[in-house]
Design an enzyme around this catalytic site. Structure first.
Site, mmCIF file in Angstrom:
data_model
loop_
_atom_site.group_PDB
_atom_site.id
_atom_site.type_symbol
_atom_site.label_atom_id
_atom_site.label_comp_id
_atom_site.label_asym_id
_atom_site.label_seq_id
_atom_site.Cartn_x
_atom_site.Cartn_y
_atom_site.Cartn_z
ATOM 1 N N ARG A 1 0.839 -1.195 0.000
ATOM 2 C CA ARG A 1 0.000 0.000 0.000
ATOM 3 C C ARG A 1 0.872 1.242 0.000
ATOM 4 O O ARG A 1 1.804 1.379 0.795
ATOM 5 C CB ARG A 1 -0.901 0.008 1.240
ATOM 6 C CG ARG A 1 -1.605 1.336 1.543
ATOM 7 C CD ARG A 1 -2.901 1.489 0.793
ATOM 8 N NE ARG A 1 -3.491 2.806 0.911
ATOM 9 C CZ ARG A 1 -4.492 3.124 1.713
ATOM 10 N NH1 ARG A 1 -5.008 2.221 2.504
ATOM 11 N NH2 ARG A 1 -4.988 4.337 1.712
ATOM 12 N N ARG B 1 -6.092 2.053 -4.322
ATOM 13 C CA ARG B 1 -5.267 1.348 -3.346
ATOM 14 C C ARG B 1 -5.271 -0.150 -3.566
ATOM 15 O O ARG B 1 -6.287 -0.716 -3.943
ATOM 16 C CB ARG B 1 -5.697 1.675 -1.928
ATOM 17 C CG ARG B 1 -7.117 1.254 -1.661
ATOM 18 C CD ARG B 1 -7.832 2.063 -0.643
ATOM 19 N NE ARG B 1 -8.012 3.419 -1.085
ATOM 20 C CZ ARG B 1 -8.539 4.372 -0.365
ATOM 21 N NH1 ARG B 1 -8.918 4.123 0.855
ATOM 22 N NH2 ARG B 1 -8.690 5.574 -0.830
ATOM 23 N N ASP C 1 -6.875 -1.518 1.691
ATOM 24 C CA ASP C 1 -7.185 -0.547 2.732
ATOM 25 C C ASP C 1 -7.828 -1.345 3.858
ATOM 26 O O ASP C 1 -8.724 -2.155 3.607
ATOM 27 C CB ASP C 1 -8.155 0.505 2.192
ATOM 28 C CG ASP C 1 -8.467 1.590 3.205
ATOM 29 O OD1 ASP C 1 -7.537 2.056 3.871
ATOM 30 O OD2 ASP C 1 -9.645 1.981 3.315
ATOM 31 N N ASP D 1 -9.533 -0.664 7.586
ATOM 32 C CA ASP D 1 -9.993 0.318 8.567
ATOM 33 C C ASP D 1 -10.528 -0.384 9.801
ATOM 34 O O ASP D 1 -11.243 -1.385 9.697
ATOM 35 C CB ASP D 1 -11.128 1.177 7.995
ATOM 36 C CG ASP D 1 -10.671 2.127 6.914
ATOM 37 O OD1 ASP D 1 -9.531 2.603 6.983
ATOM 38 O OD2 ASP D 1 -11.473 2.400 5.996
#
Length: 158
Positions: free
Chosen positions: A84, A93, A96, A98
Site C-alpha cells: 500500500r 489502493r 485498505d 480500517d
C-alpha cells in the site's frame, strides 16, 4: 480476554480478490488477531474520488488482545506488507484496512477514530457489516448496524 472488533477491507487496483485474501491471511497469521467472521465480497463504485476503478469491499469480525491503537498499527503493517502506498485521499489502493468498531469504545485520537467516523454514511461498509453483525451496536448513535443500513437505504445515499 480478547476484544471483538470489526475491520473494513477494500481494494481497487492490482489483483483485488487476491489482495483481500492475502490481507485476511496476514491478519490471521499472528498470535494477536483471530478472524472469526468474514462477509461476502461486494463490488462497489468508488467513494469520494470517483475517477478510479471499482472497489471490492468486505468486513471482518476479529477477536484480538491488541489495544485499539495497536490494532490500527497492525492493520497498517499489513497494508505496508501488501504494498500500500498513500498518495492521495480516497485514491486507488492495493488494500485498505480500517478499524470500524472496537467493542463499545468511542475513541478520538490523532490517527484513530472509533467507531469509524463515516461508516454510518457508507453502504460499502454497512452492507457487509450487516451481513455478519446486524445486531452490533454503534456506540455513538446507539443504533444497530441493521438500523443504520435501513436509515441509509431510506435516504438513497451511496
Amino acid at each position: 480476554m480478547k476484544a471483538k472488533a470489526y475491520l473494513g477491507l477494500g481494494a481497487n487496483i492490482g489483483e483485488r480478490h487476491e489482495n483481500l485474501k492475502r490481507a485476511i491471511q496476514l491478519l490471521n497469521a499472528g498470535p494477536h488477531v483471530e478472524v472469526t467472521k468474514e462477509s461476502s465480497i461486494y463490488e462497489t463504485a468508488p467513494y469520494g474520488k470517483t475517477d478510479q476503478p471499482d472497489f471490492l469491499n468486505m468486513v471482518l469480525e476479529v477477536k484480538t488482545d491488541l489495544e485499539p491503537i495497536e490494532l490500527l498499527e497492525f492493520c497498517l503493517s499489513v497494508e505496508n506488507e501488501l504494498g500500500r502506498v498513500r498518495e492521495e485521499v480516497w485514491g486507488p489502493r492495493i488494500i485498505d484496512i480500517d478499524v470500524l468498531m472496537y467493542e463499545d469504545l468511542e475513541i478520538d485520537i490523532d490517527n484513530l477514530i472509533v467507531p469509524h467516523e463515516e461508516m454510518h454514511l457508507r453502504k460499502f461498509v454497512l452492507e457487509p457489516l450487516n451481513e455478519i453483525a446486524p445486531n452490533a451496536m454503534h456506540p455513538t448513535f446507539n443504533k444497530t448496524v441493521k438500523e443504520l443500513i435501513d436509515e441509509l437505504n431510506g435516504d438513497n445515499n451511496v
